[in-house]
Each structure stands twice: as structure tokens, then as C-alpha cells.
Write a protein that holds these residues in place. Structure first.
Motif, PDB file in Angstrom:
ATOM      1  N   ALA A   2       0.817  -1.214   0.000  1.00 37.66           N
ATOM      2  CA  ALA A   2       0.000   0.000   0.000  1.00 37.66           C
ATOM      3  C   ALA A   2       0.853   1.266   0.000  1.00 37.66           C
ATOM      4  N   THR A   3       1.922   1.257   0.795  1.00 40.58           N
ATOM      5  CA  THR A   3       2.732   2.469   0.908  1.00 40.58           C
ATOM      6  C   THR A   3       3.383   2.799  -0.432  1.00 40.58           C
ATOM      7  N   ALA A   4       3.949   1.787  -1.053  1.00 42.59           N
ATOM      8  CA  ALA A   4       4.592   2.015  -2.355  1.00 42.59           C
ATOM      9  C   ALA A   4       3.570   2.527  -3.362  1.00 42.59           C
ATOM     10  N   LEU A   5       2.370   1.957  -3.290  1.00 45.13           N
ATOM     11  CA  LEU A   5       1.306   2.328  -4.226  1.00 45.13           C
ATOM     12  C   LEU A   5       0.902   3.790  -4.025  1.00 45.13           C
ATOM     13  N   LEU A   6       0.668   4.164  -2.753  1.00 46.79           N
ATOM     14  CA  LEU A   6       0.180   5.518  -2.472  1.00 46.79           C
ATOM     15  C   LEU A   6       1.281   6.566  -2.648  1.00 46.79           C
TER      16      LEU A   6
END
Lengths: 200, 201
Positions: B45-49
Motif C-alpha cells: 500500500a505504501t509504495a502504491l500511495l
């Protein structure tokens, strides 16, 4: 208060006119001294086409356009054709000057044979009036064929939209949402179930 | 044979959208295509956001899009549009990531009033990503999709294992054949078009 209802139904009787009348009645109930006038675009169809190509409106169409522009509020209802507003509806509003509806409170409504096209109101009709700088109430009213059999849901949406328009016209907030049921803490629910110990 | 990526964006581990996407993927694989699957939920999620494309998992996902000839893009309808989860992934794609590709859009939702989200919300974003051809898509009503029942709360008294649903049919995900028949027709047409394009190449 001059409130103009523009309806683009093609047939007589028309479900589009039926929805327009429901919205008009609901607004009339909520706005003191509402003077409602219905403009059936089918009566002006030929004049609208002529105006588009010649640039000059015949007197009856001029009068209808003036009534829309000078109204205090507008109720605009179109049938949904090919997942969008009808050509007649669009042609009429194409004749309105881009800034002529600035700030005007508007209810948008639409009718269709299938509930699948409900979002045409949000994706086609609402942007049209936003472009014209009108103030469209948050509730748009779509009536599918099946809504006429059981009008409970439709009546609710009609009432909500009319309340929102009345709020804009009278400067008061629309009627609040029904209160949420009061939340009873779980401990209190549990306590209510506990058998009362009899005193001996 | 084409290389097809089935992509779906839903926050739940078991979702009707995922079940429908898998149904479509199976159909396309059976027709002879090479099918990859990508659930946005499985990406970090962090990489995506943060659009951190140095993340190896996200980079692999982007690579899957890049090498696909065609995509199936599926989303649940949230707030009359596609899900934010799907959009977070579309947002990290290059501007014309879908150039030269065909895309089949699919939505699942609870009310027919939101069917047009397919053509008014999902289709434009796919077109904006440069998709060469966005095929006619389909909205699957959620009542046609039945996720497998989760094991009951009380363990089996003999084995201690989680209790299986009483009806064996409830132990697997199911879709109503009649409910997805129109979708599968479109999937087959999509597949046939890809074969024709493959021959022309």
C-alpha cells in the motif's frame, strides 16, 4: 416566486410530464406563493429547430426562453435517450445564453425505461447545468418505468429534491435528515436481559 | 494467443469482483490465451500511495501491464464510480500505459441504477490511458455472485476442525450462469478479436 418547469417528453401522456408535475406539486407545497408554469418543449420543437439554424426565435419560443431566464427557479425534466438527455432538451438549452442561468436554483429530473440509465442525470444533465452556472440541488430525480408501479422511493426523492429547492429559495436549510436511532450501549442491552434477582 | 492481464481493484480479500474477474480469466485461459492475474489489494500500500516505483513488487505489477496485449479491468461500484483501490494503481501507470492494448471493462454492483458508471466513469479513464480499443463492458449485479460460505463459528465436535458449510455447494465461490452469460458473450467476442489481431500482426 416564478417557478418554470421545462419538460421534454415527446408523447401525450408522457411519463416525463408526469414526473415534472410531481416535482412541481412538491415544490408548490413547500414554497409560499409559488407561481408554477409548465413549458412543454414538444410544442416548440419546430421553432427550436428553426431558431438553431436561423438564429431567430419565433415569438412563442422567445417568450418561453424569457420565462426560463427570468424565473426564480427551474425544474428541468428530460427523457433519457441513448443514455443521455434527449436532443430536444439539449437543443432548447443550447439556445440559452451561457451566463443566463447563473445562480438559478434547479431541480433536474429524468425518466427512462430502465433504472440502468439513472446515472445519466449525474454524468450528463448535471454537468450541463453546472456549465450554465446554475445551482443544481443535490438530489436529482430519476423515474424508471418500474418506479411508477411503486412510487414510495420516487416520492421520497421528489420530496427531498423539492425540499432542497425550497431551502435555496427561502434561504433556510432543507428539512434535516430523519434522526438516527439512538445507540444503546451493549452493556445496557445486556443489563436489560439479565434476570432480576428476587429479594428473599 | 494473446497475453492478457486480468486486473481488479477491491479492498476485500474475498470479493464478488475478484470472483467475477477470476471467472473471466478462466474463460480466456480456456480459449487459449496466456492470462496473468493482478489484484491491486495484494500490492504494497505504501509504495502504491507514494507512487514508489522502486518497490520490486509494484515494479513487477507495472511490468505485467506493460507486457500484456490486452487487459480485463474489474472494479466494484463505490459511490457510483469505480473503486479508489483500482484508481490508486491506474494512477501509477505511465500516461499512455494502455496504448496499443485492448481493454474489457467489468463492474460489479448492488444496484442497476449504477450501471452507467461503466461508460461514464471507468471507460473514460481507460481511454485517457491511451487504450486503443475499450470493448463493450458489462455490469454484473452482485446477486449473481455467491462467495463461498465461511466456516461456521462452532468447530466440528469430532475433529475440532472449523465446521464446513452444510451445503457442499456453499464451499466454493459460485456465479449464476444466467447472470454472467451476457458477460461471457462479451468475453468471447473480446477473445475472438484478440485472436484476429494476433493473426494480423
Amino acid at each position: 416566486m416564478n417557478i418554470v418547469v421545462v419538460t421534454a417528453g415527446l408523447s401525450v401522456p408522457s411519463s416525463t410530464r408526469l414526473l415534472a408535475d410531481r416535482l412541481a406539486a412538491a415544490v408548490g407545497d413547500r414554497v409560499d406563493g409559488a407561481d408554477l408554469r409548465v413549458i412543454e418543449l414538444r410544442d416548440h420543437a419546430k421553432d427550436i429547430a428553426n431558431h438553431l439554424v436561423t438564429g431567430f426565435p419565433p415569438p412563442s419560443l422567445r417568450e418561453a426562453l424569457d420565462a426560463v431566464v427570468s424565473s426564480d427557479a427551474l425544474i428541468a425534466v428530460t427523457p433519457i435517450f441513448n443514455a443521455s438527455y434527449s436532443g430536444l432538451f439539449k437543443s432548447f438549452f443550447d439556445l440559452i445564453e451561457p451566463d443566463a442561468l447563473t445562480g438559478k436554483p434547479v431541480i433536474i429530473g429524468a425518466t427512462g425505461g430502465t433504472p440502468r440509465h439513472s446515472l445519466a442525470l449525474e454524468h450528463a444533465v448535471r454537468p450541463l447545468f453546472t456549465y450554465l452556472h446554475a445551482v443544481v440541488v443535490p438530489t436529482s430525480v430519476y423515474a424508471a418505468s418500474e418506479d411508477w408501479g411503486n412510487t414510495d422511493g420516487l416520492d421520497t426523492r421528489v420530496a427531498r429534491a423539492a425540499g432542497e429547492l425550497a431551502g435555496l429559495l427561502t434561504g433556510r436549510a432543507p428539512s434535516p435528515r430523519p434522526a438516527e436511532p439512538e445507540l444503546i450501549p451493549f452493556e445496557a442491552q445486556l443489563a436489560a436481559l439479565r434476570p432480576q434477582r428476587s429479594a428473599n | 494467443m494473446s497475453s492478457i492481464l486480468t486486473l481488479w481493484g477491491t479492498p476485500s480479500a474475498v470479493s464478488r469482483t475478484g470472483i467475477v474477474a477470476e471467472h473471466v480469466a478462466t474463460r480466456l485461459a480456456a480459449a487459449g490465451h496466456r492470462v496473468d492475474r493482478l489484484a491491486v489489494r495484494d500490492l504494497p500500500a505504501t509504495a502504491l500511495l507514494h507512487a514508489d516505483t522502486s518497490d520490486p513488487v509494484l515494479r513487477d505489477a507495472l511490468r505485467l501491464v506493460e507486457k500484456a496485449d490486452a487487459l480485463v479491468v474489474a472494479s466494484p461500484v463505490y459511490k457510483a464510480s469505480y473503486s479508489g483501490v483500482l484508481k490508486t494503481f491506474l494512477d501509477v501507470l505511465p500516461q499512455f500505459a494502455l496504448r496499443g492494448k485492448s481493454v474489457l471493462p467489468v463492474l460489479t454492483g448492488g444496484t442497476p441504477a449504477h450501471v452507467l458508471a461503466l461508460d461514464y466513469a471507468l471507460r473514460p479513464v481507460l481511454t485517457s490511458l491511451g487504450a486503443t480499443h475499450v470493448a463493450q463492458g458489462w455490469f454484473v449485479h452482485e446477486s449473481f455472485v455467491h462467495p463461498a460460505a465461511t466456516p461456521g463459528p462452532d468447530p466440528d465436535p469430532h475433529t475440532g476442525a472449523p465446521a464446513e458449510p452444510a451445503d457442499p455447494a456453499d464451499r466454493v465461490h459460485r456465479v449464476d450462469p444466467d447472470g454472467v452469460a451476457p458477460l461471457l458473450e462479451l468475453v468471447d467476442a473480446f477473445s475472438a478479436r484478440l485472436f484476429a489481431e494476433g493473426e494480423a500482426r
